[in-house]
Structure formats: C-alpha cells, structure tokens
Enzyme design. Structure first.
Site, PDB file in Angstrom:
ATOM      1  N   VAL A  11      -7.881  52.726 -13.580  1.00 47.21           N
ATOM      2  CA  VAL A  11      -9.038  53.706 -13.605  1.00 47.21           C
ATOM      3  C   VAL A  11      -8.872  55.033 -12.694  1.00 47.21           C
ATOM      4  CG1 VAL A  11     -11.527  53.510 -12.875  1.00 47.21           C
ATOM      5  CG2 VAL A  11     -10.411  51.432 -13.636  1.00 47.21           C
ATOM      6  N   LYS A 102     -16.084  46.481  -6.415  1.00 47.21           N
ATOM      7  CA  LYS A 102     -17.243  45.427  -6.338  1.00 47.21           C
ATOM      8  C   LYS A 102     -16.864  44.640  -5.204  1.00 47.21           C
ATOM      9  CE  LYS A 102     -14.157  42.951  -9.307  1.00 47.21           C
ATOM     10  NZ  LYS A 102     -13.030  43.736  -9.970  1.00 47.21           N
ATOM     11  N   GLU A 126     -21.703  52.879  -9.833  1.00 48.20           N
ATOM     12  CA  GLU A 126     -21.912  52.272 -10.957  1.00 48.20           C
ATOM     13  C   GLU A 126     -20.907  51.530 -11.569  1.00 48.20           C
ATOM     14  OE1 GLU A 126     -25.027  52.812 -13.093  1.00 48.20           O
ATOM     15  OE2 GLU A 126     -24.200  51.144 -13.672  1.00 48.20           O
ATOM     16  N   VAL A 129     -19.883  47.248 -11.583  1.00 45.52           N
ATOM     17  CA  VAL A 129     -20.516  46.184 -12.244  1.00 45.52           C
ATOM     18  C   VAL A 129     -20.544  46.679 -13.654  1.00 45.52           C
ATOM     19  CG1 VAL A 129     -22.530  44.749 -12.903  1.00 45.52           C
ATOM     20  CG2 VAL A 129     -21.956  45.313 -10.384  1.00 45.52           C
ATOM     21  N   GLY A 131     -18.146  48.083 -15.624  1.00 44.18           N
ATOM     22  CA  GLY A 131     -17.704  49.096 -16.199  1.00 44.18           C
ATOM     23  C   GLY A 131     -18.457  50.426 -16.637  1.00 44.18           C
ATOM     24  N   GLY A 184      -3.189  42.714 -22.926  1.00 43.36           N
ATOM     25  CA  GLY A 184      -3.495  43.554 -21.832  1.00 43.36           C
ATOM     26  C   GLY A 184      -4.964  43.331 -21.424  1.00 43.36           C
ATOM     27  N   ASP A 198     -14.717  37.037  -9.742  1.00 48.00           N
ATOM     28  CA  ASP A 198     -15.025  38.596  -9.865  1.00 48.00           C
ATOM     29  C   ASP A 198     -16.512  38.779 -10.583  1.00 48.00           C
ATOM     30  OD1 ASP A 198     -13.947  41.385 -11.523  1.00 48.00           O
ATOM     31  OD2 ASP A 198     -15.080  40.470 -12.964  1.00 48.00           O
ATOM     32  N   LYS A 202     -20.151  40.658  -8.684  1.00 48.58           N
ATOM     33  CA  LYS A 202     -20.931  41.423  -9.349  1.00 48.58           C
ATOM     34  C   LYS A 202     -22.388  40.981  -9.370  1.00 48.58           C
ATOM     35  CE  LYS A 202     -17.184  42.795 -12.498  1.00 48.58           C
ATOM     36  NZ  LYS A 202     -16.561  42.579 -13.554  1.00 48.58           N
ATOM     37  N   GLY A 301     -11.504  48.376 -18.322  1.00 50.28           N
ATOM     38  CA  GLY A 301     -10.587  49.136 -19.043  1.00 50.28           C
ATOM     39  C   GLY A 301     -10.542  50.721 -18.170  1.00 50.28           C
TER      40      GLY A 301
HETATM   41  N1  HSE Z   1     -11.445  42.158 -14.741  1.00 46.06           N
HETATM   42  C1  HSE Z   1     -12.629  42.419 -15.039  1.00 46.06           C
HETATM   43  C2  HSE Z   1     -12.941  41.829 -16.334  1.00 46.06           C
HETATM   44  C3  HSE Z   1     -12.808  43.887 -14.900  1.00 46.06           C
HETATM   45  O1  HSE Z   1     -12.302  41.185 -17.048  1.00 46.06           O
HETATM   46  O2  HSE Z   1     -14.188  42.362 -16.972  1.00 46.06           O
HETATM   47  C4  HSE Z   1     -12.970  44.277 -13.574  1.00 46.06           C
HETATM   48  O3  HSE Z   1     -13.962  43.580 -12.975  1.00 46.06           O
END
Ligand code: HSE
Length: 433
Positions: A11, A102, A126, A129, A131, A184, A198, A202, A301
């Site tokens: 990022v 996050k 922003e 959460v 992307g 990837g 993760d 969020k 991404g």
């Molecule tokens: N690894 C997370 C996902 C993105 O697969 O959505 C970053 O929070």
C-alpha cells in the site's frame, strides 16, 4: 504539503507512486501540491519501486515524523508498535495522521481520536476497513443523523475468495486457500484472515462508528472459516444459501445494547451480500430512516487501498489549510451482548451411526433445549450417516447446550460444522414512515 510516509509495503509503495504520477492532476483538481518528505522503512536494503528516489528512504521513522517541515503523516506500517507511538507523537505535534492500520484503530482509536481532537487535527482511517470501499466517511458524515440498526459486512477478501471458489467450483478449503496464495490474494501466513481476526478488528471499527461502541478489536467474538467443508458448502447451495464470513455490528432488540461479532453464516442466495464473490468486499447497512444500503468494491491490494489513503490525505490537507478537522466519532457507553444471548436459526451437521433409534435420541436432545427443527436431511455413508439440520430461530446458548448434549450421545460420532443462518425476512425492515 510535505508528507511523511511510514511504511512502504504494497500500500505504501502504491501510495508513493500515485503521489508522484498524479501530482499535477491532484494540484489541478484540489489546489494542493503534495511532496514526499521521506519514506521510513525497517529494511533499507529491500528493493523499492524504481520511480521512487532512493534518497527518500530512511530507517529513522521517529526523526521523520518530528521533522519541522513535515505537514502530514501517513502511517502504513501496521500493527500496534511502533505505529501507535509514532501516530501519537505526530498528532501531539499538530500534524494530521492518515492511517490504514486496522489493528491500531480497533485497539487505540478512541484514545488517539481524543489526542487528535485536543490538538485540532485529523486522524483519518478510511483504508482501515474494506480498502477502496468508502465506509468510514459515509458512516461518519453521510449517516451522521441516521439511526443505524445493523452493519453487516464481507470485509475480508481472502476468505471471500476461498468461500467463493468452494461454492462456485466445488473446491475444498485447502485447495481454495492454496490457489488464493498462488495468486497473491492470500498472505503466505493467512492465519489472521482465516481465523476471523482481521475481520474482527474491522467489526470493532464499524461498531465504534455506527454505535459509539467502545469494543476493542481483541475482544470481538469471532469464528473463522477453517472448519467449513466442501460438503457444507454443497448443502448450503442445495438449500438455497451461500456461506459468507460476516462482520456484524447491530443493535440487539432495538438497542441500546449491541452485538459485535465475526462468524461464517448461511445467507439466502437472494441476499445482496450473497452476490459478492471472489476477493471483493461489501458492507450492507440498515438504517431506521435510510433503509438498506450497500457499499461494494475492492477491499485489499496496493492501488485500491492507496486510493482510500489518498482521499484521506487530500481531506486532511484541506482541513489543515482551513484550520478545521473531522469530528471525533461519538462515543456512548454500550453493553456488548455475548453471542450466547442472541437468537438465530442454525445449520448443524452431525455424523452418526446409521441404526434405529439414533434419530429419536438426537431429536430428543434438540427438544430438551427448546431448539425446534425446521429441515432435516440424511445421507447414508455405509454404517454411518450424515444428518443435516436447519433449526427455527433459537437462543444461541440453547443451541450450544444442545450440541454439548449431542456430543454425549454414543451413537453421535461427531458434531460437524455449525453455522448461523440469516433468514430471508431477517432484516430490520422497511424505513420508518
Ligand atoms: N488481508 C485482508 C483481506 C486485507 O484479505 O481482505 C487487509 O485487511
């Protein structure tokens, strides 16, 4: 505007490239000219994008943040340390901070927002959460006067990709995960994604914005997707459902208590979130006056996430110029109700010995805990059978007690996957008239 960039992973590198490539366009559109003061990284020997001047890189993040000519700080290091210390020291020095972190926002967002407010600058996140999907600003601004009833999101692209491949192509979990890694889309260590950690961070951020809840990312109840088998996905499809990993923040029984949680659930195939496939994210919001809203897009991404960071950066710079700052999220003392108190329909799969009397014993266990069966299917497997149940709405605590009792029946070989079921009519309804 001189920007200190902390972190240059996917990022960070995408943001730095956008700032260089779009410099003229951004200046024309906004009147703001951004320049990178420096890029702080842990490993100075790692290869970096050729478009970035090597002289920008430094190992001294603290020194970069403290440079008197730096106007704005962008934190894309991730994790709590040293990100928290660096963000706090930037805010205390009167420098707005944009972060995509996050974990930091879910754990320390409330205290950091107070520091930002006390110093009259922005703390914007922003990108933390979903992307590129705008959800923080809509909740904070567009829906500032709305009474939000529920936020239900697919906020993890890795797990949504895996579940989509299982549903659409009959893959099993391990095969779909391996493919996501090869493409990837999944990290080499995907544990934070597949365990629900993760999404839990969020969910905490969404709950704070929607309800002022002070739930921390680490305390959100969560279940991941590792126990879901191809056979569960096939049953779900046959019964007219799609399995999704959901982050949910909602008022319980109209509030003020809330529930904040992450778990896989069976959604009716007609639900708008059921159409969200592959690595995409979406947030489905229900408001008392607004009714249902859905925000959809790429949740991970480099370039998509950098796009959200860039929007925040422009906002922060505009505010800095005008001496304004975004309001800190409203905070309210909320009680977070444990999942055991909530009511839902359930999918339960059991492996049992295939002989007479087994079904009667199983049905008695359901009845003893007031869990009513809506649908039952049986598949023979030689001397064994798989029983699949859909229940009517029941208290989760009662369902757990049923499962405990089922585990004690000697003809029940195994309690398999257990999933909450979102019913087609399980919405908070039409907007109030
Ligand atoms: N690894 C997370 C996902 C993105 O697969 O959505 C970053 O929070």
């Amino acid at each position: 505007m001189l920007v200190a960039l902390l972190g240059c992973g996917n990022v960070g590198a995408a943001l730095a490239s956008l700032l260089v490539e779009r410099s003229h366009e951004i200046e024309t559109r906004t009147g703001l000219r951004f320049e990178l003061a420096g890029i702080a990284v842990l490993d100075l020997t790692r290869p970096r994008p050729a478009a970035l001047d090597p002289a920008l890189f430094t190992g001294d993040a603290k020194g970069l943040v403290e440079r008197p000519d730096v106007d704005v700080v962008v934190e894309l290091i991730g994790g709590l340390d040293p990100a928290r210390t660096l963000v706090e020291s930037a805010l205390r020095a009167g420098k707005p901070v944009v972060t995509g972190n996050k974990v930091l926002v879910a754990q320390s967002g409330a205290e950091l927002a107070e520091v930002a407010t006390a110093n009259g600058v922005d703390l914007l996140y922003e990108a933390a959460v979903a992307g590129a999907v705008p959800v923080i600003r809509p909740l904070r601004e567009s829906l500032a006067g709305e009474r939000v009833l529920r936020v239900m999101g697919i906020v993890n692209g890795t797990t949504n990709y895996i579940l989509s491949r299982m549903a659409d192509d009959g893959m099993d979990y391990a095969e779909a995960l391996a493919e996501a890694q090869a493409l990837g889309l999944a990290e080499r260590d995907p544990s934070a994604d597949v365990s629900g950690d993760d999404a839990a961070a969020k969910a905490a951020i969404l709950a704070a914005l929607a309800f002022g809840s002070d739930v921390l990312g680490t305390t959100v109840e969560r279940e991941g997707i590792t126990a879901i088998r191809a056979v569960d996905v096939a049953y779900a499809t046959r019964l007219g459902y799609v399995i999704k990993l959901l982050a949910v923040a909602e008022l319980v029984d109209g509030g003020p208590d809330v529930s904040v949680r992450v778990h896989p659930a069976m959604l009716p195939a007609t639900h708008p979130l059921a159409a969200v496939r592959g690595p995409f994210n979406a947030i489905f919001l229900e408001g008392e006056a607004a009714g249902e809203l859905m925000l959809y897009g790429r949740g991970a991404g480099g370039p998509p996430t950098a796009s959200a960071v860039l929007g925040d950066l422009i906002d922060a710079a505009r505010n800095l110029r005008s001496g304004a700052h975004a309001p800190a999220p409203h905070r309210a003392a909320t009680v977070v109700r444990p999942s055991a108190d909530l009511r839902s329909a359930f999918y339960i799969s059991l492996d049992v010995v295939d002989r007479s009397g087994v079904l009667a014993a199983v049905a008695t266990a359901f009845g003893a805990h007031d869990v009513s069966i809506r649908v039952m299917e049986q598949d023979g497997l030689g001397g064994e059978a798989r029983l699949v149940f859909l229940t009517h709405t029941a208290r989760e605590g009662d369902v757990r007690a049923t499962l405990d009792e089922l585990r004690g029946i000697d003809t029940v070989e195994r309690v398999g996957t257990v999933l909450r079921v979102v019913e087609a009519d399980d919405s908070t309804g039409e907007p109030a008239t």
